[in-house]
Design a protein around this motif. Structure first.
Motif, short mmCIF file in Angstrom:
data_model
loop_
_atom_site.label_atom_id
_atom_site.label_comp_id
_atom_site.label_asym_id
_atom_site.label_seq_id
_atom_site.Cartn_x
_atom_site.Cartn_y
_atom_site.Cartn_z
N ALA A 89 -25.39 23.29 -47.74
CA ALA A 89 -26.79 22.86 -48.38
C ALA A 89 -26.64 22.73 -49.60
O ALA A 89 -26.71 22.16 -50.37
CB ALA A 89 -27.65 23.38 -47.25
N ASN A 90 -26.11 23.99 -50.21
CA ASN A 90 -25.84 24.08 -52.14
C ASN A 90 -25.20 23.49 -52.48
O ASN A 90 -25.40 22.71 -53.57
CB ASN A 90 -25.51 25.96 -52.12
CG ASN A 90 -26.95 26.62 -51.98
OD1 ASN A 90 -27.71 26.46 -52.65
ND2 ASN A 90 -26.58 27.50 -51.34
N LEU A 91 -24.04 23.02 -51.71
CA LEU A 91 -23.17 22.08 -52.39
C LEU A 91 -23.65 20.65 -52.30
O LEU A 91 -23.47 19.71 -52.71
CB LEU A 91 -21.75 21.55 -51.61
CG LEU A 91 -20.80 23.37 -51.52
CD1 LEU A 91 -19.38 23.11 -50.71
CD2 LEU A 91 -20.42 23.25 -53.28
N TYR A 97 -26.58 16.10 -57.97
CA TYR A 97 -26.89 16.14 -58.99
C TYR A 97 -26.19 15.03 -60.22
O TYR A 97 -26.24 13.92 -61.01
CB TYR A 97 -27.08 16.87 -60.06
CG TYR A 97 -28.47 17.98 -60.11
CD1 TYR A 97 -29.11 17.69 -60.56
CD2 TYR A 97 -27.91 19.33 -59.36
CE1 TYR A 97 -30.54 18.49 -61.30
CE2 TYR A 97 -29.65 20.26 -59.02
CZ TYR A 97 -31.01 19.59 -60.14
OH TYR A 97 -31.74 20.28 -60.06
N ALA A 98 -25.52 15.31 -59.96
CA ALA A 98 -24.20 14.50 -59.76
C ALA A 98 -24.36 13.09 -60.12
O ALA A 98 -23.65 12.35 -60.16
CB ALA A 98 -22.59 15.44 -59.56
N LYS A 124 -22.63 22.75 -61.52
CA LYS A 124 -21.36 23.25 -60.97
C LYS A 124 -21.50 24.71 -60.25
O LYS A 124 -20.41 25.08 -59.25
CB LYS A 124 -20.04 23.41 -62.20
CG LYS A 124 -19.41 22.32 -63.27
CD LYS A 124 -19.40 21.28 -62.27
CE LYS A 124 -19.02 20.39 -62.59
NZ LYS A 124 -20.10 19.17 -63.44
N THR A 125 -22.54 25.11 -60.35
CA THR A 125 -23.43 27.06 -59.86
C THR A 125 -24.73 26.55 -59.85
O THR A 125 -25.52 25.83 -60.56
CB THR A 125 -22.93 27.83 -60.14
OG1 THR A 125 -23.75 27.64 -62.36
CG2 THR A 125 -21.40 27.84 -61.61
N ILE A 126 -25.37 27.50 -58.85
CA ILE A 126 -26.99 27.58 -58.80
C ILE A 126 -27.17 27.82 -60.12
O ILE A 126 -28.18 27.74 -59.92
CB ILE A 126 -27.00 28.83 -57.68
CG1 ILE A 126 -26.47 28.20 -56.22
CG2 ILE A 126 -28.04 28.63 -57.79
CD1 ILE A 126 -26.78 28.91 -55.25
N GLN A 174 -14.53 21.83 -58.59
CA GLN A 174 -15.38 22.25 -59.60
C GLN A 174 -16.52 23.02 -59.45
O GLN A 174 -17.37 23.53 -60.14
CB GLN A 174 -15.82 21.24 -60.88
CG GLN A 174 -14.69 20.74 -61.83
CD GLN A 174 -14.83 19.22 -62.58
OE1 GLN A 174 -16.38 18.91 -62.64
NE2 GLN A 174 -14.09 19.03 -63.06
N PHE A 175 -17.02 22.98 -58.12
CA PHE A 175 -18.08 23.74 -57.83
C PHE A 175 -17.81 25.18 -57.28
O PHE A 175 -17.42 25.17 -56.44
CB PHE A 175 -18.86 23.04 -56.36
CG PHE A 175 -19.68 21.31 -56.36
CD1 PHE A 175 -20.03 21.16 -58.13
CD2 PHE A 175 -19.40 20.77 -56.45
CE1 PHE A 175 -20.32 20.17 -58.54
CE2 PHE A 175 -19.68 19.02 -56.25
CZ PHE A 175 -20.37 18.89 -57.81
N GLN A 176 -19.12 25.39 -58.07
CA GLN A 176 -18.53 27.38 -57.28
C GLN A 176 -20.16 27.84 -56.84
O GLN A 176 -21.33 27.94 -57.00
CB GLN A 176 -18.35 28.51 -58.46
CG GLN A 176 -17.07 28.06 -58.84
CD GLN A 176 -16.63 28.32 -60.68
OE1 GLN A 176 -17.33 29.18 -60.90
NE2 GLN A 176 -16.35 27.88 -61.74
N VAL A 177 -19.98 27.83 -55.75
CA VAL A 177 -20.95 28.82 -54.17
C VAL A 177 -20.51 29.86 -54.07
O VAL A 177 -19.79 29.57 -53.08
CB VAL A 177 -21.58 27.84 -53.43
CG1 VAL A 177 -22.77 28.34 -53.13
CG2 VAL A 177 -22.08 25.98 -54.51
#
Length: 279
Positions: A89-91, A97-98, A124-126, A174-177
């Protein structure tokens, strides 16, 4: 859960590419559907939060002094996402946004007018979301529409000479969760809670504008259809008729369909971009 363990319908969805959508988004959504929390706690939570939302909506509509707390809202949502919202869900939230920023920037740079200041909402992050604000996300949409002024499809860029300079392809790497064992809340359950927080911590006008901003999906689709000469894009919009203002009823579904809408149009445009570069 692998695809063979899912129901027949969900297995079929894995291979349904009738709508333009990236496979990464499909995989994240199906994984979120696998979340046991969604099928156990969500129905109860959505019912309770729906009651709370309408009570809060009524309270905020009373002739009382208005208050807002954007900073508290941002911090609370990001903290909850970091600790309790599922990895998938976070991703999906970061992707949203993107996708929407790309659509609005593409619209601005291909409108045939001097584009307004472009969106920079690409967290890219929370932690980035405390700056790339949920509140700003809505306000940037309204700013772009106001800055572009009246739409004239005769001035829009021709489909054969599109401007992709502001386009930022989504790279999932690039996403960091960070994964945590406490991240058990599915996408829809998390949003049910966030709806109440938004209603409480925004002014009544800010919240009313935010939940009606979804209806500009149809306007975005119509304008992109003019640019790309692809009328079928207008059919992707579930939220329609922006002059008709609505309240919080059925807000969860409208929000979810807004997310699918931006994914669909992003994928359609990204395919167009890649094909133009291949020529």
């Amino acid at each position: 859960m692998n695809n063979q363990q899912r129901s027949a319908y969900l297995q079929a969805l894995q291979y349904d590419n009738s709508f333009p959508i990236e496979q990464a988004a499909v995989d994240l959504w199906l994984k979120d559907l696998d979340n046991p929390f969604r099928w156990t706690a969500r129905p109860i939570l959505q019912f309770l939060f729906a009651i709370l939302l309408h009570l809060t909506w009524f309270f905020k509509r009373l002739p009382l002094p208005q208050f807002r707390a954007h900073g508290v809202l941002q911090w609370t949502i990001c903290w909850f996402c970091k600790h309790f919202v599922s990895y998938e869900a976070n991703l999906l939230i970061l992707r949203h946004y993107a996708t929407e920023s790309n659509l609005l920037n593409f619209l601005a740079t291909n409108s045939g007018k001097t584009p307004p200041e472009l969106l920079r909402l690409y967290p890219k992050t929370i932690a980035d979301m405390r700056e790339d604000s949920f509140v700003k996300h809505d306000q940037e949409l309204f700013r772009v529409f106001k800055a572009l002024g009246y739409w004239d499809k005769g001035n829009a860029t021709h489909a054969n000479s599109l401007n992709w300079q502001a386009w930022q392809p989504i790279d999932m790497q690039q996403f960091q969760v960070k994964k945590r064992w406490t991240q058990v809340v599915d996408f829809e359950s998390a949003h049910a809670l966030f709806m109440c927080l938004f209603c409480l911590l925004l002014t009544r006008e800010e919240y009313r504008d935010a939940i009606n901003g979804f209806n500009l999906d149809q306007s975005i689709a119509l304008r992109l259809s003019d640019i790309l000469a692809t009328p079928a894009l207008a059919e992707m919009a579930y939220n329609k008729f922006p002059l008709y203002l609505v309240g919080p009823w059925n807000l969860g579904q409208r929000f979810l369909m807004h997310g699918f809408f931006t994914e669909y149009l992003y994928a359609a445009l990204e395919t167009k971009r890649q094909s133009s570069e291949a020529v």
